[in-house]
Design a protein around this motif. Structure first.
Motif, PDB file in Angstrom:
ATOM      1  N   ARG A  56       0.834  -1.201   0.000  1.00  0.00           N
ATOM      2  CA  ARG A  56       0.000   0.000   0.000  1.00  0.00           C
ATOM      3  C   ARG A  56       0.864   1.245   0.000  1.00  0.00           C
ATOM      4  NH1 ARG A  56      -5.343   1.073   1.378  1.00  0.00           N
ATOM      5  NH2 ARG A  56      -5.629  -1.098   2.085  1.00  0.00           N
ATOM      6  N   SER A  57       0.436   2.267  -0.743  1.00  0.00           N
ATOM      7  CA  SER A  57       1.185   3.528  -0.794  1.00  0.00           C
ATOM      8  C   SER A  57       1.136   4.235   0.557  1.00  0.00           C
ATOM      9  CB  SER A  57       0.604   4.435  -1.874  1.00  0.00           C
ATOM     10  OG  SER A  57      -0.739   4.785  -1.560  1.00  0.00           O
ATOM     11  N   ALA A  58       2.117   5.086   0.778  1.00  0.00           N
ATOM     12  CA  ALA A  58       2.170   5.864   2.015  1.00  0.00           C
ATOM     13  C   ALA A  58       1.127   6.966   1.996  1.00  0.00           C
ATOM     14  CB  ALA A  58       3.564   6.463   2.187  1.00  0.00           C
ATOM     15  N   ILE A  59       0.708   7.379   3.193  1.00  0.00           N
ATOM     16  CA  ILE A  59      -0.254   8.480   3.300  1.00  0.00           C
ATOM     17  C   ILE A  59       0.415   9.774   2.845  1.00  0.00           C
ATOM     18  CG2 ILE A  59      -1.546   9.893   4.944  1.00  0.00           C
ATOM     19  CD1 ILE A  59      -2.049   7.359   6.560  1.00  0.00           C
ATOM     20  N   ASN A  60      -0.316  10.544   2.041  1.00  0.00           N
ATOM     21  CA  ASN A  60       0.201  11.812   1.523  1.00  0.00           C
ATOM     22  C   ASN A  60      -0.846  12.884   1.775  1.00  0.00           C
ATOM     23  OD1 ASN A  60       1.135  14.006   0.072  1.00  0.00           O
ATOM     24  ND2 ASN A  60       1.716  12.811  -1.741  1.00  0.00           N
TER      25      ASN A  60
END
Length: 417
Positions: free
Chosen positions: A74-78
Motif C-alpha cells: 500500500r502507498s504511504a499516506i500523503n
C-alpha cells in the motif's frame, strides 16, 4: 517491486453518500488491486496507466486519506491525497444537489471498467469525453438541479433556457419530455464544425499598376462558391475579369465596453463580395473595372468590367461616360466604342446585389461602390441573427463578439434589428 506512490487526486471533495469518480495520480500504479479511502475501499477501480487510476469513492465522512494497493503493498499516506466528504450543497432556492438514485456507484464503476478495457475508436472517444468531464467538473453523474416535479417547474426550466439563449439544451429538454431522440450535439471540447465555411478561390489579377495589390485568393462562403465561379466564367467569356478583395480570415468584432456595432453586418455573415477598388477610377479606358453610364445620359454610374481580353462571347462596343477620380475630385470622361460587361446582371445572377441606386463616389477614397451583398434566404421578420452567425462561427467566438447581445434580432430587409 517498489511501493506505489500517490501524489495527487482530483476532485478532492465529494458527497458523504459516495459515488464520486476520483482520478488518482502517482507512480507505480500498474496492477492496482484496491484504492483506499481511509478505512474503506473504493467500490470500483480502473487502472488507466502506471501513473493514473480511476476510482469510485465509497460512502464516508470527514477526511479520508487516499491510498493505492498493488502486489507490492500500500502507498504511504500523503497530505496532498486527502478526500473530504461533505453534505450535499444547496442551490440558491434551497433545493439540495441532486444525484439520480438509479445511477449507483456500481453502475458507474462498471461503465468505467468497460471504457478502460475497450480499444475501439468509439470507446476511446468516450474515454476522452469522460476524462474531460473529470478534469473540468470533477463529476460525471451529478445534476446541477433536481428533476422537475410538475408542469409548472418544467415551464420554468424551459423559460430559463430560452432566456439564456440555450437553444440546443432547450431542444434536448423538449425531446426528453416527448420521449424521442433529440438532435445530436457536439460534446464539450470536441472539435466543432460549422455548417458553412469560407473557401479560398483563385482571384482574377489583371495586368496593370494595381496587380501587385490584388490578392491571389479571395474567400467566398461555401454555399456561394458555385454561383461566384459561374459569374467569373461568364465575365471571362466576355473578355472581362472580376478582381476581388477581402480578408483571409473572417473575424467577428470583439464585444465589451466601447464596442461599436459595425454598419455592414452582412460582411460578417460571409454575405458580401468586394470588387478590388484599386482596379477602377484611375484610367477608365484601360482600368480592369470602370464606373460607366450610357453617353450623354444622367443615369447613375454603375460598375462594369472592361472587356479587353479575347472573348468567346464578346460584348458590343458602345459610347459611355466614365467616372475618373482622384483623392479630392471626381470628373466625367467620354469613352468611344468601348467594350464593357456590366457587373450588376452578372453578379445578380449569382445572388449579389448593390444598393439601389448604386453609390456614386466623390473621390477614389470612397469605396462603397465596390460592395455587393447577398441576402438569399434572409426572410423579413423571421431570420434571426444568432442563427445566421452559427452557420459560420463558433459559439465561443460569437459570445465574445459585439453581436452577443443581439442574437435575437430579426432581419428587416436592410439589417438585423
Amino acid at each position: 517491486m517498489a511501493l506505489p506512490i500517490v501524489t495527487s487526486i482530483a476532485p478532492t471533495t465529494g458527497p458523504t453518500g459516495g459515488g464520486t469518480i476520483v482520478t488518482i495520480t502517482g507512480t507505480g500504479l500498474t496492477g492496482a488491486i484496491a484504492v483506499g479511502f481511509g478505512a474503506s475501499d473504493a467500490t470500483n477501480i480502473a487502472v488507466a496507466s502506471d501513473t493514473q487510476v480511476i476510482a469510485v469513492a465509497p460512502p464516508g465522512s470527514s477526511v479520508a486519506n487516499v491510498t493505492v494497493v498493488t502486489p507490492a503493498g500500500r502507498s504511504a499516506i500523503n497530505a496532498a491525497a486527502q478526500f473530504s466528504y461533505s453534505a450535499p450543497t444547496a442551490t440558491s432556492t434551497g433545493t439540495p444537489y441532486f444525484i439520480d438514485p438509479a445511477l449507483t456507484s456500481t453502475i458507474v464503476g462498471s461503465l468505467v471498467n468497460v471504457l478502460t478495457a475497450s480499444t475501439s475508436p468509439d470507446a476511446i472517444e468516450a474515454q476522452n469525453i469522460l476524462m474531460r468531464r473529470l478534469a473540468l467538473e470533477g463529476d460525471v453523474v451529478g445534476s446541477r438541479v433536481p428533476p422537475p416535479r410538475n408542469i409548472t417547474e418544467i415551464g420554468g426550466y424551459m423559460n430559463l433556457l430560452a432566456t439564456l439563449q440555450e437553444g440546443a439544451m432547450r431542444e434536448q429538454t423538449l425531446a426528453g419530455i416527448l420521449g424521442v431522440a433529440g438532435p445530436v450535439q457536439a460534446q464539450g471540447f470536441l472539435d466543432q464544425t460549422t455548417p458553412l465555411s469560407m473557401v479560398a478561390l483563385a482571384n482574377d489579377r489583371p495586368t496593370g499598376v494595381a496587380q501587385p495589390s490584388i490578392p491571389t485568393n479571395v474567400w467566398v462562403r461555401s454555399d456561394f462558391v458555385s454561383s461566384v465561379q459561374a459569374a467569373v466564367k461568364t465575365l471571362h467569356a466576355q473578355g472581362a475579369t472580376l478582381p476581388l478583395t477581402g480578408p483571409s480570415v473572417l473575424t467577428l468584432p470583439p464585444g465589451g465596453p466601447g464596442a461599436v456595432m459595425p454598419a455592414n453586418v452582412l460582411f460578417y455573415l460571409g454575405r458580401t463580395l468586394t470588387i478590388a477598388p484599386q482596379t477602377a477610377l484611375a484610367t477608365p479606358g484601360t482600368d480592369p473595372i470602370a464606373l460607366i453610364r450610357a453617353s450623354g445620359t444622367s443615369d447613375p454610374f454603375a460598375a462594369a468590367a472592361n472587356a479587353i481580353n479575347p472573348a468567346t462571347n464578346p460584348v458590343t462596343p458602345a459610347n459611355y461616360d466614365a467616372l475618373q477620380c482622384t483623392a479630392t475630385t471626381a470628373t466625367t470622361v467620354p469613352l468611344t466604342a468601348a467594350s464593357f460587361a456590366p457587373l450588376a446582371p452578372v453578379l445578380g445572377a449569382a445572388g449579389f446585389y448593390q444598393a439601389s441606386p448604386p453609390p456614386q463616389p466623390a473621390s477614389n477614397l470612397d469605396t462603397s461602390w465596390a460592395s455587393f451583398s447577398n441576402v438569399t434566404g434572409l426572410v423579413v421578420g423571421h431570420t434571426i441573427l444568432g442563427d445566421e452567425l452559427t452557420l459560420l462561427h463558433q459559439p465561443s467566438d460569437i459570445a465574445a463578439s459585439v453581436f452577443a447581445s443581439l442574437l435575437n434580432t430579426v432581419w428587416n430587409g436592410v439589417t438585423f434589428a
